[in-house]
Structure formats: C-alpha cells, structure tokens
Design a protein around this motif. Sequence first.
Motif, PDB file in Angstrom:
ATOM      1  N   LEU A 108      31.344  33.172  48.947  1.00  0.00           N
ATOM      2  CA  LEU A 108      30.978  32.409  50.140  1.00  0.00           C
ATOM      3  C   LEU A 108      31.907  31.213  50.323  1.00  0.00           C
ATOM      4  N   ILE A 109      32.216  30.554  49.190  1.00  0.00           N
ATOM      5  CA  ILE A 109      33.092  29.376  49.248  1.00  0.00           C
ATOM      6  C   ILE A 109      34.454  29.742  49.810  1.00  0.00           C
ATOM      7  N   LYS A 110      34.954  30.928  49.394  1.00  0.00           N
ATOM      8  CA  LYS A 110      36.264  31.361  49.892  1.00  0.00           C
ATOM      9  C   LYS A 110      36.204  31.598  51.399  1.00  0.00           C
ATOM     10  N   VAL A 111      35.167  32.307  51.815  1.00  0.00           N
ATOM     11  CA  VAL A 111      35.038  32.602  53.258  1.00  0.00           C
ATOM     12  C   VAL A 111      34.906  31.294  54.043  1.00  0.00           C
ATOM     13  N   VAL A 112      34.006  30.415  53.559  1.00  0.00           N
ATOM     14  CA  VAL A 112      33.775  29.143  54.252  1.00  0.00           C
ATOM     15  C   VAL A 112      35.043  28.285  54.214  1.00  0.00           C
ATOM     16  N   GLY A 113      35.722  28.292  53.054  1.00  0.00           N
ATOM     17  CA  GLY A 113      36.940  27.497  52.888  1.00  0.00           C
ATOM     18  C   GLY A 113      37.997  27.892  53.899  1.00  0.00           C
ATOM     19  N   PHE A 114      38.202  29.200  54.045  1.00  0.00           N
ATOM     20  CA  PHE A 114      39.223  29.647  54.995  1.00  0.00           C
ATOM     21  C   PHE A 114      38.776  29.377  56.439  1.00  0.00           C
ATOM     22  N   SER A 115      37.466  29.545  56.680  1.00  0.00           N
ATOM     23  CA  SER A 115      36.995  29.300  58.055  1.00  0.00           C
ATOM     24  C   SER A 115      37.066  27.814  58.408  1.00  0.00           C
ATOM     25  N   SER A 116      36.975  26.950  57.384  1.00  0.00           N
ATOM     26  CA  SER A 116      36.990  25.517  57.674  1.00  0.00           C
ATOM     27  C   SER A 116      38.299  25.102  58.346  1.00  0.00           C
ATOM     28  N   GLY A 134      34.822  19.985  58.496  1.00  0.00           N
ATOM     29  CA  GLY A 134      35.771  21.032  58.078  1.00  0.00           C
ATOM     30  C   GLY A 134      36.274  20.775  56.672  1.00  0.00           C
ATOM     31  N   PHE A 135      36.713  19.537  56.421  1.00  0.00           N
ATOM     32  CA  PHE A 135      37.213  19.220  55.079  1.00  0.00           C
ATOM     33  C   PHE A 135      36.075  19.290  54.056  1.00  0.00           C
ATOM     34  N   GLY A 136      34.852  18.926  54.508  1.00  0.00           N
ATOM     35  CA  GLY A 136      33.690  19.023  53.629  1.00  0.00           C
ATOM     36  C   GLY A 136      33.489  20.456  53.166  1.00  0.00           C
ATOM     37  N   LEU A 137      33.628  21.401  54.102  1.00  0.00           N
ATOM     38  CA  LEU A 137      33.454  22.814  53.764  1.00  0.00           C
ATOM     39  C   LEU A 137      34.605  23.338  52.900  1.00  0.00           C
ATOM     40  N   MET A 158      36.379  24.855  47.724  1.00  0.00           N
ATOM     41  CA  MET A 158      37.517  25.734  47.422  1.00  0.00           C
ATOM     42  C   MET A 158      38.670  24.916  46.831  1.00  0.00           C
ATOM     43  N   LEU A 159      38.929  23.758  47.440  1.00  0.00           N
ATOM     44  CA  LEU A 159      40.002  22.908  46.914  1.00  0.00           C
ATOM     45  C   LEU A 159      39.665  22.432  45.503  1.00  0.00           C
ATOM     46  N   THR A 160      38.377  22.164  45.263  1.00  0.00           N
ATOM     47  CA  THR A 160      37.961  21.719  43.925  1.00  0.00           C
ATOM     48  C   THR A 160      38.263  22.801  42.893  1.00  0.00           C
TER      49      THR A 160
END
Lengths: 848, 227
Positions: A403-411, A442-445, A449-451
């Motif tokens: 989910l994090i990957k999907v959300v990260g890319f969508s952000s 966006g950066f919050g989402l 992933m960045l972490t």
Amino acid sequence: MNSLLQRSSRNFLWQHPWQLVLAILGIALGVAVVIAIDLALESSLNSFNQASKVYTGAATHRIIASDGGLNEKLYTQLRVKGVSHLSPLVTGYVKLAQADKDSFKVVGIDPFIEKSFQSGWQNGQKENVSPDLFTRLMTEPNTALLSEKTAQSLHIQLNGQLSLVTSRGQQSLTIIGFLPHTDAVSEQVLAKLIITDIATAQEVLDLFGKLSSIEIQLTNDAPKFEAAIRSMLPGNALLVSLDSQEHSLREMTKAFSINLKALGLLSLLVGMFLIYNTMTFLVMQRRHLIGSLRLLGVTRQQIFTLILSEAFLLALIGTLIGIVLGVLLGQGLLQLISGTINAIYFRIDTTALVITPFQLGKGMLLGMSVTFFAILLPAFEATRLSPVKVMARSQLESGSRRLIKVVGFSSGFLIIGGLAVAFFSGKSINLGLASIFLILFGFGLLTPMLTLCLMKLIECVFGRFLGVLGRLPVRMVSAEISRTGIAIAALMIAVSATIGMDLMIGSFRQTVAQWLHSSLPADLYVSLPGDKMGSDKFLFDQQLKDKIAQLEGVQMVSTALQTKLIAAGELTKTTVFELATKSKQSFIFKHSMDDSLWDRLENQPTLIVTEPYAYHHALQIGQKIDLKTNQGAQGFEVIGINADYSGDQGHLIMSRQIYQRYWPNLGYTGIGVYARAEADVQQLESRISQLLTTQQAVKSNQTIYKASMELFEQTFTITEALRWLSAAIAFVGVFSALMALQFERIRQLGILRSIGITSSQLSVLIISETGLMGLMAGLLAIPVGFIVAYVLIFVVYQRSFGWTMAFYFDAGTLFQGIVLAFIAALLAGVFPALKMAQTHPAEALRTE
Amino acid sequence: MDKPSAITIKQLHKSYQESAQQQVIFNGVEMQVSRGEFIVLLGRSGSGKSTFLNLISGIDPPDSGKIIINGIDISALSERDRTLFRRHHIGIVFQAYNLIPTLTVAENLLLPLELIKRLTRKDRDNVAELLDKLKLSGRLNSYPDRLSGGEQQRVAIARALIHDPDVILADEPTGNLDLDTAGQVLELLDILIKKAGKTMIMATHSQEVIGQADRVFSIRNQSLHLE
C-alpha cells in the motif's frame, strides 16, 4: 448492533485507557484550534460592527467624507431638501487625564433624533433615565454620559467631572448620566465611550462646524433615495450602505482571515494523522478479537459498523472537549488577533468573545467528519481480517508495504498537482493555500516510502559499523512502517510547515528591514496627530514646520499628510508628500524610472501607487485613477509603483503641489527633519520637542525603525502561537504512535530481555528508534519546508497582500527544524522507553 | 550423584497476585541439577512449568528461596545483574520460537554474541557453520517470517547455543510442531546440547523426550516430584 458485540469492543478500549485518551486528545486539539481561530476572528470582526451599532442603531446608510470632514451645513441642506431620518455624528478619540493610557471614543449625537435610531446605548436607558437627561445633554454645555462601570473605575459620581486631554489642552465634562450595558459586547464598547451632544463633541475634538458622518435610515425604495442623496453631496462626501461597509471590512481582512484559518486547518490535518494512527492501532490490536468474532458469524458489515460506532463515540467526546478547549483558547487568541487587526487594518475597541451556535455547530461538524474520514481506512482494514487465520504482524506489514508503494507513487500526482495549482490559479488565495495543503499531504503520503528508502540507505552505509544491536532501531522503523511512517509523516508536516513559515517570516523580516532603512531617510520625524478636520490645524502645522526649518542644525525638511481621498467610490488612503531632495532616494520603485518622474509628480495630475494597491486594483504604469474632487472627477495618471510594506491594502502617493490644486489644506501629519552633517541630532531632537504640544512627538529614525520592527514581530505572534499548537499536536501524534508501537511489540521486547538485553539497553534502543524517526521527519521536512516557503512567499503572500519579497535562505532555520523534530521525537520516546524498561520480562513474554 | 552441581534450588517460593487473591505457584521447592544433566519437567497446563524456567533464567525473581547456578545465587542479584548473568550463562528455547522478526537469521544468532563481546570474522564464520549444520545455510539472510515453524525452531536452538551457555532452558520446544518436525528438533537438541555436555531443563509433554531424560520431574501441588 448486538450489545454483547459492542461490549467486547468497549472492554478492549477500557483496557487501553491511555490510547483512548490520546485519540480523544488528537481530535480535541485539532477541533480546539479551528474553533478558537474561528471564534476569535469572528468576534474581532463582529465587534467592529457591534461597536458601531451601539451608536448607529437602525441606520442603513452613512454619509462619510474624506479628511476634512463634512460641513455641518450639509445636514441642514439635506433636511431642507426633504431627506428625513438623518442622524449627524461627531466622533473622535480623546485621552483621559485620569487614566493616561486609554483612549476613549467621544460620540457627539443629536439625542432627540438619535432616539428614533434605537442605538444600542439607548436601549438600556429606556426605563432608567428621565427624558430630562436628553434635554440636559443638549442644553447644558460640556455634559456627557459615561458607562456605569467606567465611572465606577474612575471614581466619578453623578454630576462629577471627567477630565480630558485634547489638542486644546485639558477640558472637563460633567457626567450627567450613566450608560448601563445590555450584553458583553455593549459592556466592552460602552466602557470606552463618552456620549455628548454634537456641540460638546465639536468643542472637545476641535471640530467646529464639522460632522464626522451622517447616519441615514432608508427603509423603502433605497436605490432611488440613494441616487437622490448622492446628487446632493459635495465632492469630498460619499454615501455608503452599512452592509457594504461591513462587506468591505471583511474584504480588507479576507487574506488575514484565510491565512489564519488555514493555520487552524493545518492543526486539524496533523490531528487527522493522529486519529488515523490511533484508530489503526485500535483495529490492529484487536485483530484476534475481530478474527474470533468473524469465526462466530459476525459479518463484515457488522465489524464495519462496530468500528464506526466506536469512532462516532470518540469523535463526539473529542469534539465536545475540543469545543470547550477551543472556547478557552479563543479567549487567548482574541487578544492576539484583535491586536493584529488593530495594528494592520482598523481600530477595534471591543474584545469580547462572542460564541454563536453556528460556529459551534461548524466545529462539531468538522471534528466529526475529520474523524470519520480518518477512520474509514482502518475500518475497511478491519473488515478484511480473515476469520480463519488471524494475520501475523509481519503479514500485515507486508500488506502495508504494498500500500505504501502505491500511495507513495500516487503522492507524486498530489505534489505535482499542488505545484500546478500554486502557479496556475490566478489570484486566488484559497487555491494558493490549497496548493500548500496538497503539497504537504502529498509529501506526507510519500514519507513512509521515503523512510523505507532512507532506512535502507542508512543500513547500507552504516550497517557494518553499527553491529546487530545498532541495526535494530533502523530495522524497527522499517519493520513497522505502517505505524512509524504515519508518525514520521505527521511530524514532518508540522515541522515543514514550521520551516516554511520561518523562512517566509525571515524573508519578510529582511525585506521589511531593508525597506524601513530606505524609507526613513530623515534623521528625525515629527508626528502631528489630531483630527485633520481641525479648523485651524493647517496654520499651526505650517508655523511649526517653519520654526523647525529655521532651527540651527536643520538642513532641510519634508512633510507628509496622510489623508483619504475618494477613488472608485471608496475612501482610499493617500499620502501627500512635500519631498526634500534626499526624500526622493527613499522610494524603491518596482520598475525602471527616469528623472522626469519627480517633475511630473509635482507638476501634473499624476500619482505613485504602492505595490499592494497596484496589485489589488490591477494597475499598471500609464493607467489613470479617477479621484473625486470638489470640481468633479479628475483622472490621475499612475507614473510609479513603489514598494511599501506599511499595510496590505496599499495607498496612493501624491505631491502636495498637485493635491492643493484640488483639495483643502489640512496641514501635515508628519514632518521629516534632515540634520546638517555637523549637527548634534540628539540636541536637535530636544530643541524640536520644546516646540511641540503634548500630543505631538519627535522621534529619531532609529526609534521608528525599532518600533516598526517590534510591530512586525507583534503581527506574527498569532502565527507563531498557531504553528506551535500544530507542532504540539504532532508531538502528541508521535507520542501516541510510539506508545502504541511499544505496546504492540511488548513481547518482542520481552524476548530481547530474555536473551540478555538490560532494561537500560532497551531504553536506549527505543529512544534511538524514536530519535531516528525524528531525524527522518526533520530531514524530509527541509525540502518540503523549502517548497512551502517558496509557495508562501511567491504565491500566497503576494496574492494575499500584494507584496513581493526576496527569498532569504537561512541555514539556521533548517537546522532548527531538524533539531525540533529530533528533540520532539526523543521526548515522545522517553515515556514509552521508560515504561517498556520497567515492564517485567516475564510479563512481556506472557503477552500475546 | 558425583558430578558437580550446576543448579541448586533451595526453599523456592513464588506466588502471583490475581485480582484480590494470592495464587501460590511454588511453595518450598528444592532441587539439585548436576552439570550436563538433562531434566524434563512435566505438568498440566498452568501448573507453573514456564514460571519455573523463568525463575531459573532470572527473568522472574522468586519471592523467597535461593537459585544457585554455577555457584552464584541469582536470586540475590539485582535485576540488571540477573540479566547480565543470563546473557552469559543461559540459553533459552521457547515454544513460540521468539526470534526477533526485525533481524535476519544470521543476525538473530549474532545478537547474543554481540551482547557479550565485539564480533569478529570468526564469530560470523561460526554462525555460518552452525547454520550449515542445521541445514539452514541458504537462509542466512532471510527474515524469520519467511521460515517454516521447524526452521524457526532450529534457528531458536542455534541462538540458545551460539554463545556457549552453561544451562539451556527449553519451554515446550516441540509444542508448535508436527510429529516429524518435532522429531528432527529433538534429534538436534540431542546432538547439540546433550552430547555437548550442556545442562538442560526442558518443559515438555513429549513421551519421546521423557525417554531420553536423565531425570523427570512433575509439578504438582506447588512443588516438584521426581517421577
């Protein structure tokens, strides 16, 4: 809903009281900040209208004039021409001899006409005051009415004397009656009000033959009457409807209001992350319970409803507490907000918090809906839990990672969308602020992933030096990213908003400081307050200017008159300059200019406009502004646009030579004194002060600079207070997340203890993890804060106030941001670390 | 019993507070375990088998009495000293494996060593060697949740042994495993622990293990009874 089902859920919540408290606190704090801002802002703005209603009553329109005031004959002329329901007013401010800091508003009225207007001050009088009072007010000179409360505080009895300091020296009024208040607002307004008749007010305020305004009560066929009245008005007078005046006041403070409300919403956004985090924890902790319930035949829908009903209860309690906190916080913010409005926009005399059911309802709706929005995802997650096999934490985490990957890319879409909205949304302040929210969200989402990536990087680079134990905190952040990621995101948003605002305020401070240095070219400034309607003020001012110019050590003088002219049907601030050669260097033009500008300014109907004025009125060089004069409308060509940060509405700048062709001589409001190179400026200052009355003052440019910078800092006090509040909410968020995390992994910590890790090592481990989370939030907040600052400076502030400013990079601010995030996370980790260290390993191992 | 004593328990008392009631678990337990001895503990669920192991490992302190391991009375030690003692002298195998999920298989094994000393290349080689023996060499960098139950328990046994402790405590190590896998795990325990001369106390229900034990005790009526 089955009551046993509810009980099973409720029992769980009762067994985790601190988690429950933190969830409620998250909702309450977010709602409190929004409500507090709304209440304080609305109370400040409404108090202006309420205050004027105290002496305007049922009036619908008002005739006002540019400086110079209305000739009192206008009132008679209007009556003669058949205009009825008029009430003349003379208003102005005086200081009391008894209480030297407070200024009081003197309102001179015609008591008998005023009565039909049902002004607020009269409503309380109906039963208490004999009709003789009005007669006495009119027939006995120097009589006045004063609030009962003020009279008590000043120890003035009925028929006692009230001493005022006026431009003509000390003057006494006899208090013949007291004004009782009807509510909190009228109590506040009346406390600073002195009611007299017209003649007394004119005498006290030195406005012989003048009126400040004429209130009109139009009931039927208003447009027709408006047109008729307008045709009777002289060049310097303007008919305005009170509704439109209220509207224009709201417009004037619109940008300020929107920016404040956005800060409130920022707190709510941070609070939303906290609610989401807590609710996810409460769902995930009960995965066994939910699995068991599903095995017993509880449907997905029932689970969903169960979670939602819980959220409803939490939202209700949190919102109600938030409303109470909001009212308390609102009391504190009211002083800050009304202080800022006083300093920047217009004078507010009252400061009582007015609470309306509408505002409370709005806060209630906001708190409930934000909680429901935050709970939706965890509630759906709960319904997905398998009834047969309750998923292990690691399985849940691997699901979260997807989910994090999907959300990260969508952000990325949110961030790019936010930037697009920022730069392609015309002049809209709302959209400008919305873009910041999109970027932050966006950066919050993207943060989880960045972490994950950064944790991987840290491990790759430092892994071999850290050892197995040293690697654990890094792994713990990554392994429970569904939990740590949200906490880091909430902290990152709060810190980046702090960095963004710090960079913006820093840039603004530098710009204003440079502008102030440049726009204060004279060595000394003499301020000449007093009503510009004063009958012979210009003569005194002229004499004073001549005396100063003749003093030893004075090289040259310049003068300024701050007045109001009617441009496009609005009273418009205008500064009329008599410039000395050196004064011309103080202008910072936003365009290239040649020497002919000054010549044109002094000899042709031209003017300079300040940057905010040009922005708000979409003016460019060469365009004309129509100003109302006694000879009719006159077009003035804009020949310059000047940087100015003294106000966000902007003003016009005109030469005195041109001004006097069209308008009466009103004297000066300030005189700039340029000392000779060899002159002792301090001595010159004391020589000038000997020439001044008690109301006039002379100040050095340094003193004015310092006072201006203090005012600048004061206007940002509210911003400071609000961003610390959102940081506090983020802190609660991190604290809550860490407590939840440690609670979840209590068994894992028990295992570590069983293989020989001491309780202090465990504390270090937990604090290292939280420190790492803080560091991560701080590091990510730097670029995000930078982007926020950029959008604030070049989009939001320019649209809000019409100011352009340079971006000043301050490495200290970025460093402080990292330190703030790091320390906040460390502090948030201390309690969970201590709690875990104290937990008995045997107990921890027994935990499932 | 001519071998030197590894564990001596004297007048051990332990109870828990449950609501308003005091639940007595052990009341004056006495026991002596020789070095290299393999003891099996029997008892119904809730009889106190895990608590007994927790007391010997120092995870749980007794209310009174003495637990002397290698001549050191651990019941007289502070919580911190008990932890340090456990770090050096005790290895524990749990029924639920209890591997650290955030560490790889190799790191799970290295952690007890790192707590004792600075890791060397030799330690890493030893870990690799041990995992090879356990037929887990291909799982060196895997995380525990990728391993089967049997594999996880083999790693847990290796972790309990890696720092060469004097005493191994095993709490129903085969309780979560099927018969075949349980057999493999017991065989491993036999090779790595019993044959290496380590002292081991194991709580189990497995008849197969009971047959291999030097002595079998059962916990009844708040004390130990030799079967």
